[in-house]
Design a protein around this motif. Structure first.
Motif, PDB file in Angstrom:
ATOM      1  N   ALA A  13     -14.155   8.861   0.184  1.00 35.54           N
ATOM      2  CA  ALA A  13     -14.723   8.200   1.225  1.00 35.54           C
ATOM      3  C   ALA A  13     -13.406   7.380   2.125  1.00 35.54           C
ATOM      4  CB  ALA A  13     -15.725   6.888   0.614  1.00 35.54           C
ATOM      5  N   GLY A  14     -12.643   6.930   1.291  1.00 30.60           N
ATOM      6  CA  GLY A  14     -11.642   6.171   2.101  1.00 30.60           C
ATOM      7  C   GLY A  14     -10.809   7.241   3.287  1.00 30.60           C
ATOM      8  N   TYR A  15     -10.627   8.484   2.887  1.00 31.05           N
ATOM      9  CA  TYR A  15     -10.112   9.476   3.593  1.00 31.05           C
ATOM     10  C   TYR A  15     -10.865   9.679   4.688  1.00 31.05           C
ATOM     11  CZ  TYR A  15      -9.587  14.171   5.411  1.00 31.05           C
ATOM     12  OH  TYR A  15      -9.293  15.184   6.261  1.00 31.05           O
ATOM     13  N   ALA A  16     -12.140   9.710   4.349  1.00 30.62           N
ATOM     14  CA  ALA A  16     -13.112  10.212   5.492  1.00 30.62           C
ATOM     15  C   ALA A  16     -13.405   9.145   6.442  1.00 30.62           C
ATOM     16  CB  ALA A  16     -14.497  10.694   4.898  1.00 30.62           C
ATOM     17  N   THR A  17     -13.149   7.734   6.199  1.00 32.34           N
ATOM     18  CA  THR A  17     -13.382   6.580   7.122  1.00 32.34           C
ATOM     19  C   THR A  17     -12.125   6.457   7.715  1.00 32.34           C
ATOM     20  OG1 THR A  17     -12.889   5.258   5.299  1.00 32.34           O
ATOM     21  CG2 THR A  17     -15.067   5.395   6.066  1.00 32.34           C
ATOM     22  N   GLY A  18     -10.799   7.010   7.533  1.00 37.67           N
ATOM     23  CA  GLY A  18      -9.750   6.595   8.110  1.00 37.67           C
ATOM     24  C   GLY A  18      -9.002   5.600   7.418  1.00 37.67           C
ATOM     25  N   LEU A  19      -9.524   4.884   6.317  1.00 32.63           N
ATOM     26  CA  LEU A  19      -8.902   3.820   5.838  1.00 32.63           C
ATOM     27  C   LEU A  19      -7.647   4.109   4.832  1.00 32.63           C
ATOM     28  CD1 LEU A  19     -12.225   1.705   5.190  1.00 32.63           C
ATOM     29  CD2 LEU A  19     -10.306   1.113   6.731  1.00 32.63           C
ATOM     30  N   ILE A  20      -7.799   5.442   4.427  1.00 32.37           N
ATOM     31  CA  ILE A  20      -6.943   6.070   3.628  1.00 32.37           C
ATOM     32  C   ILE A  20      -6.199   7.065   4.405  1.00 32.37           C
ATOM     33  CG2 ILE A  20      -6.164   7.127   1.592  1.00 32.37           C
ATOM     34  CD1 ILE A  20      -8.441   5.958   0.054  1.00 32.37           C
ATOM     35  N   PRO A  21      -4.786   6.980   4.497  1.00 27.51           N
ATOM     36  CA  PRO A  21      -4.185   8.271   5.296  1.00 27.51           C
ATOM     37  C   PRO A  21      -4.490   9.509   4.729  1.00 27.51           C
ATOM     38  CG  PRO A  21      -2.727   6.085   5.248  1.00 27.51           C
ATOM     39  CD  PRO A  21      -3.975   5.890   4.420  1.00 27.51           C
ATOM     40  N   ALA A  22      -4.446  10.376   5.588  1.00 27.61           N
ATOM     41  CA  ALA A  22      -4.675  11.837   5.125  1.00 27.61           C
ATOM     42  C   ALA A  22      -3.522  12.270   3.875  1.00 27.61           C
ATOM     43  CB  ALA A  22      -4.478  12.993   5.978  1.00 27.61           C
ATOM     44  N   ALA A  23      -2.383  11.761   4.307  1.00 25.54           N
ATOM     45  CA  ALA A  23      -1.291  11.860   3.351  1.00 25.54           C
ATOM     46  C   ALA A  23      -1.656  11.564   1.826  1.00 25.54           C
ATOM     47  CB  ALA A  23       0.070  11.621   3.743  1.00 25.54           C
ATOM     48  N   ASN A  24      -2.347  10.330   1.658  1.00 21.81           N
ATOM     49  CA  ASN A  24      -2.539   9.585   0.348  1.00 21.81           C
ATOM     50  C   ASN A  24      -3.712  10.350  -0.291  1.00 21.81           C
ATOM     51  OD1 ASN A  24      -0.540   7.568   1.006  1.00 21.81           O
ATOM     52  ND2 ASN A  24      -2.117   6.106   1.346  1.00 21.81           N
ATOM     53  N   TRP A  25      -4.560  10.653   0.366  1.00 30.03           N
ATOM     54  CA  TRP A  25      -5.749  11.492   0.006  1.00 30.03           C
ATOM     55  C   TRP A  25      -5.288  12.818  -0.456  1.00 30.03           C
ATOM     56  CZ3 TRP A  25     -10.221  12.137  -2.470  1.00 30.03           C
ATOM     57  CH2 TRP A  25     -10.716  13.057  -2.386  1.00 30.03           C
ATOM     58  N   PRO A  48       0.902  -1.243   0.211  1.00 26.17           N
ATOM     59  CA  PRO A  48      -0.085  -0.069   0.012  1.00 26.17           C
ATOM     60  C   PRO A  48       0.816   1.237  -0.031  1.00 26.17           C
ATOM     61  CG  PRO A  48      -0.069  -0.960   1.885  1.00 26.17           C
ATOM     62  CD  PRO A  48       0.690  -1.910   1.255  1.00 26.17           C
ATOM     63  N   GLU A  49       1.938   1.387   0.477  1.00 22.97           N
ATOM     64  CA  GLU A  49       3.081   2.407   0.508  1.00 22.97           C
ATOM     65  C   GLU A  49       3.277   2.828  -0.930  1.00 22.97           C
ATOM     66  OE1 GLU A  49       5.411  -1.099   0.293  1.00 22.97           O
ATOM     67  OE2 GLU A  49       3.807  -0.654   1.714  1.00 22.97           O
ATOM     68  N   ALA A  50       3.178   1.979  -1.731  1.00 23.34           N
ATOM     69  CA  ALA A  50       3.598   2.285  -3.157  1.00 23.34           C
ATOM     70  C   ALA A  50       2.436   2.488  -4.053  1.00 23.34           C
ATOM     71  CB  ALA A  50       4.513   1.096  -3.849  1.00 23.34           C
ATOM     72  N   ALA A  51       1.271   2.809  -3.602  1.00 21.69           N
ATOM     73  CA  ALA A  51       0.151   2.942  -4.314  1.00 21.69           C
ATOM     74  C   ALA A  51       0.198   4.187  -5.178  1.00 21.69           C
ATOM     75  CB  ALA A  51      -1.239   2.709  -3.429  1.00 21.69           C
ATOM     76  N   PRO A  52      -0.157   4.460  -6.214  1.00 22.18           N
ATOM     77  CA  PRO A  52       0.127   5.556  -7.074  1.00 22.18           C
ATOM     78  C   PRO A  52      -1.157   6.679  -6.952  1.00 22.18           C
ATOM     79  CG  PRO A  52      -0.856   3.832  -8.492  1.00 22.18           C
ATOM     80  CD  PRO A  52      -0.490   3.232  -7.041  1.00 22.18           C
ATOM     81  N   TRP A  53      -1.260   7.204  -5.765  1.00 22.87           N
ATOM     82  CA  TRP A  53      -2.323   8.030  -5.441  1.00 22.87           C
ATOM     83  C   TRP A  53      -2.174   9.381  -6.150  1.00 22.87           C
ATOM     84  CZ3 TRP A  53      -6.667   6.442  -3.418  1.00 22.87           C
ATOM     85  CH2 TRP A  53      -6.525   5.422  -2.357  1.00 22.87           C
ATOM     86  N   ARG A  54      -1.130  10.114  -6.412  1.00 22.95           N
ATOM     87  CA  ARG A  54      -1.046  11.318  -6.957  1.00 22.95           C
ATOM     88  C   ARG A  54      -1.122  10.938  -8.599  1.00 22.95           C
ATOM     89  NH1 ARG A  54       1.268  16.413  -6.053  1.00 22.95           N
ATOM     90  NH2 ARG A  54       1.802  17.718  -8.143  1.00 22.95           N
ATOM     91  N   GLU A  55      -0.340   9.682  -9.117  1.00 19.24           N
ATOM     92  CA  GLU A  55      -0.662   9.434 -10.252  1.00 19.24           C
ATOM     93  C   GLU A  55      -2.224   8.991 -10.706  1.00 19.24           C
ATOM     94  OE1 GLU A  55       1.474   8.254  -8.185  1.00 19.24           O
ATOM     95  OE2 GLU A  55       3.416   7.948  -9.175  1.00 19.24           O
ATOM     96  N   ALA A  56      -3.018   8.639  -9.911  1.00 16.82           N
ATOM     97  CA  ALA A  56      -4.409   8.437 -10.006  1.00 16.82           C
ATOM     98  C   ALA A  56      -5.184   9.675 -10.088  1.00 16.82           C
ATOM     99  CB  ALA A  56      -4.825   7.496  -8.763  1.00 16.82           C
ATOM    100  N   GLY A  57      -4.784  10.696  -9.279  1.00 15.14           N
ATOM    101  CA  GLY A  57      -5.183  11.912  -9.408  1.00 15.14           C
ATOM    102  C   GLY A  57      -4.897  12.585 -10.530  1.00 15.14           C
TER     103      GLY A  57
END
Length: 377
Positions: free
Chosen positions: A286-298, A96-105
């Protein structure tokens, strides 16, 4: 397993490599052979709309954004239409630490920016609200149908291919609270299935399915009634937007191409269409809001989206853009309905994630002004 369909896909893929079943569900069957992936689309998807979506994915304006198919549709094959794609490694579920959050956005912002009037065909509506309405229809059907019989569990299939994402990861969802985000639905790692058909499910060793949880279903239906009519697919939105949307964005919809370490691309055109771009931000929000996605990833996802000038949310540094509020609530209700349908049809029992979803629906149902929370229009 739909043996005939899998066998036909294996036949179509001969010559590309040893065929392997990657996904086999009621709504999608995927077979990979070497560098080629064959996908049998959901029965609800007709050939005309699918063909348009494939042409859009292959259009030069989508190069570097959507993975391009290898030709047009084949079929029908055992009653389903089949598309062919190049293989690309998906997001690794165990890193999960390598998930491409910025790239997805960045990718979804670039998709939203594609001028729809320059594409070759008129696109159908994006399927987000319609998918939510189908989930509710399926839940209502479980409350009126006689006891179902379902097949015994089958052995798991191989790991996911280019157009299926990581293996299922039952993530949680909760309701987005007004006025500050409390915690909402998390990104699910697999697309939600179509509603189960009425009547007995096929299978060589049927067993009785549990009765539907009527109290839980009533909570979900009350939460559904709290949503705006446009989010329930009951009527057009008062101030509609008609931008190119993915319709089912989550991290399972990203692959690297060319394999093994090319740039990230979006996959899965089943719900591609014109509609409200904020819908594509609902799951990560939603993941950010539930706490399942760290704020940094969102924050990384939003930063990538805003840096690419995505039109769904206003510029700035607000980590809870009001535009995502209604889509996130709707997704919460949709996922809870799916979970109850799965339990009532014997697909799988409710788990802790599902109970969190139901608790979130109870909060949505109890809201004083659930029909028009901030950000709705």
């Amino acid at each position: 397993m739909r043996v005939r369909l899998v066998d036909r896909l294996a036949e179509l893929s001969r010559g590309a490599g040893e065929p392997a079943v990657i996904v086999d569900r009621a709504d999608v069957t995927v077979v990979r052979s070497g560098g080629t992936v064959l996908k049998a689309h959901a029965p609800r998807l007709g050939p005309a709309a699918l063909a348009v979506r494939l042409r859009v994915a292959a259009h030069p304006l989508l190069a570097g954004i959507l993975l391009a198919p290898l030709g047009g549709l084949t079929g029908p094959v055992d009653g389903r239409y089949v598309s062919r794609w190049p293989y690309g490694p998906p997001v690794a579920p165990d890193a999960p630490e390598a998930a491409p959050w910025r790239e997805a956005g960045d990718l979804i912002a670039r998709l939203h920016a594609v001028p729809a009037d320059r594409l070759p065909d008129p696109l159908p509506p994006m399927s987000g609200p319609a998918n939510a309405a189908r989930a509710i229809a399926a839940l209502r059907a479980t409350l009126t149908s006689p006891a179902r019989r379902t097949p015994a569990p089958r052995a798991p299939v191989d790991s996911a291919p280019a157009d299926s994402g990581p293996p299922p990861d039952r993530t949680r969802a909760a309701a987005p609270p007004p006025p500050a985000p409390e915690r909402v639905p998390a990104p699910d790692s697999t697309p939600a299935p179509d509603p189960a058909p009425a009547g007995p499910a096929p299978g060589p060793h049927p067993h009785p399915a549990p009765a539907p949880d009527r109290a839980a279903a009533a909570v979900v239906l009350r939460a559904w009634a709290r949503l705006p009519a446009w989010a329930r697919d009951d009527e057009p939105r008062a101030q509609p937007r008609s931008l190119l949307c993915h319709g089912d964005l989550h991290l399972g919809q990203l692959v690297r191409h060319p394999a093994p370490d090319g740039p990230w691309h979006l996959i899965d055109v089943d719900d591609l269409g014109l509609g409200e771009p904020a819908w594509d931000l609902a799951r990560p929000a939603a993941g950010y809001a539930t706490g399942l996605i760290p704020a940094a990833n969102w924050a990384a996802f939003l930063a990538g989206y805003r840096a690419a000038r995505g039109p769904a949310v206003a510029p700035g540094d607000d980590l809870w853009p009001p535009e995502v509020d209604v889509p996130a609530r709707t997704l919460t209700v949709q996922l809870a309905a799916r979970a109850l349908v799965d339990a009532a049809t014997g697909t799988r029992p409710l788990d802790d994630t599902d109970h969190d979803l139901l608790a979130a629906c109870a909060r949505i149902a109890a809201m004083e002004d659930g029909t028009e929370p901030r950000g709705a229009s």
